[in-house]
Design a protein around this motif. Sequence first.
Motif, PDB file in Angstrom:
ATOM      1  N   LEU A 119       0.855  -1.677  -2.545  1.00 25.06           N
ATOM      2  CA  LEU A 119      -0.557  -1.125  -2.006  1.00 25.06           C
ATOM      3  C   LEU A 119      -0.119  -0.690  -1.191  1.00 25.06           C
ATOM      4  O   LEU A 119      -0.496   0.436  -1.173  1.00 25.06           O
ATOM      5  CB  LEU A 119      -1.255  -2.962  -1.349  1.00 25.06           C
ATOM      6  CG  LEU A 119      -2.525  -2.555  -0.895  1.00 25.06           C
ATOM      7  CD1 LEU A 119      -3.408  -1.726  -1.762  1.00 25.06           C
ATOM      8  CD2 LEU A 119      -2.643  -3.422   0.034  1.00 25.06           C
ATOM      9  N   GLU A 120       0.598  -0.339  -0.820  1.00 29.71           N
ATOM     10  CA  GLU A 120       1.260   0.547   0.465  1.00 29.71           C
ATOM     11  C   GLU A 120       1.712   2.555  -0.648  1.00 29.71           C
ATOM     12  O   GLU A 120       1.110   3.045  -0.015  1.00 29.71           O
ATOM     13  CB  GLU A 120       2.356   0.294   0.665  1.00 29.71           C
ATOM     14  CG  GLU A 120       3.218   1.204   2.049  1.00 29.71           C
ATOM     15  CD  GLU A 120       4.361   1.277   2.555  1.00 29.71           C
ATOM     16  OE1 GLU A 120       5.429   0.643   1.667  1.00 29.71           O
ATOM     17  OE2 GLU A 120       4.658   1.410   3.464  1.00 29.71           O
ATOM     18  N   ALA A 121       2.927   2.219  -1.881  1.00 31.90           N
ATOM     19  CA  ALA A 121       2.777   2.958  -2.148  1.00 31.90           C
ATOM     20  C   ALA A 121       0.827   4.005  -3.294  1.00 31.90           C
ATOM     21  O   ALA A 121       1.029   4.877  -3.203  1.00 31.90           O
ATOM     22  CB  ALA A 121       3.139   2.570  -4.068  1.00 31.90           C
ATOM     23  N   MET A 122       0.591   2.917  -3.471  1.00 30.30           N
ATOM     24  CA  MET A 122      -1.042   2.919  -4.122  1.00 30.30           C
ATOM     25  C   MET A 122      -2.170   4.307  -2.591  1.00 30.30           C
ATOM     26  O   MET A 122      -2.140   4.859  -2.814  1.00 30.30           O
ATOM     27  CB  MET A 122      -2.318   2.202  -4.369  1.00 30.30           C
ATOM     28  CG  MET A 122      -2.624   2.548  -5.532  1.00 30.30           C
ATOM     29  SD  MET A 122      -3.393   0.575  -6.758  1.00 30.30           S
ATOM     30  CE  MET A 122      -3.484  -0.673  -4.850  1.00 30.30           C
ATOM     31  N   LEU A 123      -2.035   3.378  -1.761  1.00 29.41           N
ATOM     32  CA  LEU A 123      -2.477   3.626  -0.319  1.00 29.41           C
ATOM     33  C   LEU A 123      -1.686   5.109  -0.133  1.00 29.41           C
ATOM     34  O   LEU A 123      -2.504   6.034   0.802  1.00 29.41           O
ATOM     35  CB  LEU A 123      -2.915   3.312   0.680  1.00 29.41           C
ATOM     36  CG  LEU A 123      -3.684   1.712   0.662  1.00 29.41           C
ATOM     37  CD1 LEU A 123      -3.685   0.854   1.642  1.00 29.41           C
ATOM     38  CD2 LEU A 123      -5.092   1.845  -0.082  1.00 29.41           C
ATOM     39  N   LEU A 124      -1.018   6.084  -0.014  1.00 28.31           N
ATOM     40  CA  LEU A 124      -0.074   6.314  -0.115  1.00 28.31           C
ATOM     41  C   LEU A 124      -0.212   7.846  -0.963  1.00 28.31           C
ATOM     42  O   LEU A 124       0.028   9.166  -0.014  1.00 28.31           O
ATOM     43  CB  LEU A 124       1.508   6.556   0.218  1.00 28.31           C
ATOM     44  CG  LEU A 124       1.981   5.879   1.704  1.00 28.31           C
ATOM     45  CD1 LEU A 124       3.570   5.236   1.867  1.00 28.31           C
ATOM     46  CD2 LEU A 124       1.721   6.316   2.901  1.00 28.31           C
ATOM     47  N   THR A 125      -1.141   7.046  -1.719  1.00 25.04           N
ATOM     48  CA  THR A 125      -1.778   9.387  -2.909  1.00 25.04           C
ATOM     49  C   THR A 125      -2.745   9.384  -2.484  1.00 25.04           C
ATOM     50  O   THR A 125      -3.694   8.963  -1.588  1.00 25.04           O
ATOM     51  CB  THR A 125      -1.333   8.101  -3.860  1.00 25.04           C
ATOM     52  OG1 THR A 125      -2.835   7.804  -3.622  1.00 25.04           O
ATOM     53  CG2 THR A 125      -0.771   7.651  -4.390  1.00 25.04           C
ATOM     54  N   ALA A 149      -5.653   9.521  -3.359  1.00 20.41           N
ATOM     55  CA  ALA A 149      -7.069   8.844  -3.931  1.00 20.41           C
ATOM     56  C   ALA A 149      -7.354   8.097  -2.843  1.00 20.41           C
ATOM     57  O   ALA A 149      -6.836   7.802  -1.864  1.00 20.41           O
ATOM     58  CB  ALA A 149      -5.938   7.934  -4.646  1.00 20.41           C
ATOM     59  N   PRO A 200      -9.836   5.776  -1.095  1.00 19.57           N
ATOM     60  CA  PRO A 200      -9.387   4.219  -0.614  1.00 19.57           C
ATOM     61  C   PRO A 200     -10.686   3.303  -1.241  1.00 19.57           C
ATOM     62  O   PRO A 200     -10.295   1.845  -1.510  1.00 19.57           O
ATOM     63  CB  PRO A 200      -9.273   3.496   1.194  1.00 19.57           C
ATOM     64  CG  PRO A 200      -9.082   5.378   1.720  1.00 19.57           C
ATOM     65  CD  PRO A 200      -9.437   6.059   1.005  1.00 19.57           C
ATOM     66  N   ARG A 212      -1.089  13.698   1.814  1.00 23.53           N
ATOM     67  CA  ARG A 212      -0.243  13.297   1.178  1.00 23.53           C
ATOM     68  C   ARG A 212      -0.065  13.742  -0.163  1.00 23.53           C
ATOM     69  O   ARG A 212       0.797  13.076  -1.299  1.00 23.53           O
ATOM     70  CB  ARG A 212      -1.426  11.434   0.948  1.00 23.53           C
ATOM     71  CG  ARG A 212      -0.975  10.264   1.742  1.00 23.53           C
ATOM     72  CD  ARG A 212      -1.971   9.597   1.791  1.00 23.53           C
ATOM     73  NE  ARG A 212      -1.398   8.860   3.287  1.00 23.53           N
ATOM     74  CZ  ARG A 212      -1.959   7.741   3.963  1.00 23.53           C
ATOM     75  NH1 ARG A 212      -3.289   7.589   2.996  1.00 23.53           N
ATOM     76  NH2 ARG A 212      -1.789   7.468   4.841  1.00 23.53           N
ATOM     77  N   HIS A 241      -2.368  11.099  -8.243  1.00 21.82           N
ATOM     78  CA  HIS A 241      -2.664  11.829  -7.246  1.00 21.82           C
ATOM     79  C   HIS A 241      -3.489  13.006  -8.134  1.00 21.82           C
ATOM     80  O   HIS A 241      -2.933  13.483  -7.787  1.00 21.82           O
ATOM     81  CB  HIS A 241      -1.113  12.307  -7.305  1.00 21.82           C
ATOM     82  CG  HIS A 241       0.248  12.306  -6.508  1.00 21.82           C
ATOM     83  ND1 HIS A 241      -0.072  11.645  -5.151  1.00 21.82           N
ATOM     84  CD2 HIS A 241       0.435  10.178  -6.598  1.00 21.82           C
ATOM     85  CE1 HIS A 241       1.230  11.262  -5.194  1.00 21.82           C
ATOM     86  NE2 HIS A 241       1.381  10.491  -5.459  1.00 21.82           N
TER      87      HIS A 241
END
Lengths: 220, 214
Positions: free
Chosen positions: A83-89, A91, A93, B75, B104
Motif C-alpha cells: 500500500l505504501e508503494a502504491m501511495l508513493l506514486t 496516482a 488515492p 512523487r 506512474h
Amino acid sequence: MNPVRVAIAVARKDLRSEWRTRELVPALAQFIILALLIANFGFQIDSRNANTIVPGVLWLALVFAGLVAFGRTFAAEREQASLEAMLLTPASPVAIFAGKALAALALLVACEAVMLPALALFFGVPIGVDTVMAVLLATVGMAALGCLFSAMVARVRARELLLPLLTLPLWIPFIVAGGQAVQSAMGVSSDYEEAIGLLIDFDILFVVLTSLAARFVLDE
Amino acid sequence: MSVIVGNGLTHWFGHDLALDNVDLVIDAGEHMAVLGDNGAGKTTLLRILATSLRPTSGTLEIAGLNSHRERRRLRHYLGYVGHALGLYPALTASENLEFFCDLHGTPAPRVREVLETVGLAGAAHRRADQLSRGQQQRLAIARAVLHEPRLLILDEPDASLGADAAELLTSLMHGKTVVLATHDHALANRLCPRTLVLRHGRSVGTATRLHVVK
C-alpha cells in the motif's frame, strides 16, 4: 494521471492476484453454502414460510461473507507493505480506492453467483431478475462502505473486531431496503419499486461520500 | 542548488522519539549515505524524505516544494526502496512493474528496459514469490527507478543483493541525487562522498569520505 486507468489497473491487479492464489472466493463460497445449510436445518423452512424467511437468510449470509471479503481488501496490502508503494506514486488515492472497491465488488458478486442458485436449490424459492437486481444494487453501496472502513482499520491491531463494529451500522439501510426488495420479489409484499429506488439513492449517497472520505483515509 | 532542505526534523512514534531535531541539506546530484546502528532513526528519516511519513515537527523542502503540502507533485520526482519490499507475490516480475507503470503513467516498454538494467530480464515471467530474496530486492529497486526519478531514497538497498551490489547501485545512482541508508560502511564509502551519522535519533554530524575511512 488518468484516474480511470489507475482504478482499472488496481482492480485488475487484485482480481489477477485472487485468480492465481484463490485465497478468498472458494473460502467465501464454502462459507455461504455452510451458512445456508445451517439455516436450512435451524429454521425448519418449508414451502409455506420459505418466502418470508429466506430473504433474511440471504442477507445474513451476504453480510458476513462481505465482512470477510472487505476485511482482506486492505489488510493484505498492509501486510505486504505494498500500500505504501502504491501511495508513493502520483496516482490519486480516490482512484486507488475505486479500484480496490471495484475488485472487492467483483469478488462478492462471484460469491453471490454461488449463493443465489444455492438458495433456490436448498429452499425452493424463486430467484428471478428482480432478486438479482436488488442484491447487486445493495452490493455496490456495501462494497464502497466496506472498502472505506477496511482502509481505515487496516493499520490497527484489532481490525477484525473494529471492521464489523464500524461497518454493520452503516450497512443497515442496505439490509432494510434490500430485504424489502427481495421479499417483494418473492411475493411477500408489493413495494419493490420503492425499495429499489431507495437502494439506488443509498448507492449514490454512499459511493459519493466514501470517494470523498477515501482521499483523507488513504493519503493521511 | 539544494534539492533537500530539512530543518529540525523530529518524529515521535507514540512515546518513543525516533528522530530528534535533524537538519539536512543535500545538493543536486549529491550522494549521501546515512549510517547508524539499529534503531538510530535511519528508516524514519528516509521515510520522511520519501514523503511516506510526516514529521511530528520540523520542515522539509524537496526541490523547492513543501514535502507535505505538495507531496503528490513530488512523487514524480522521487523513487523509494524501503525495508519492506512491497511486491505483489502472485504477480510476475513484469506484471508487478507494469502495474506501477499504470500508476506512474509510464509507458509499458520501460519495464523490459528496467528489468534488463537490474539483471532480471530472464526472470520477467516468474512470480515474485518464486524469486530469491536478492531477486526480489532487485525487483523493488527496478520499481523505484521505473519512472526515472531524479531523487532516489534507498533504505539498505544492498540487502541480499550479492557481490555486484555496488556496480548495480553505481549504475542506477549515476546522475541522480541519492540518500542511501546502510550498515555497510565500505559500501557507503564507495558510493557516497558524504555521510550523515545518526545515533539514538540524533545527527552526530556529517563526514566526508576521508573521515569515514579514518
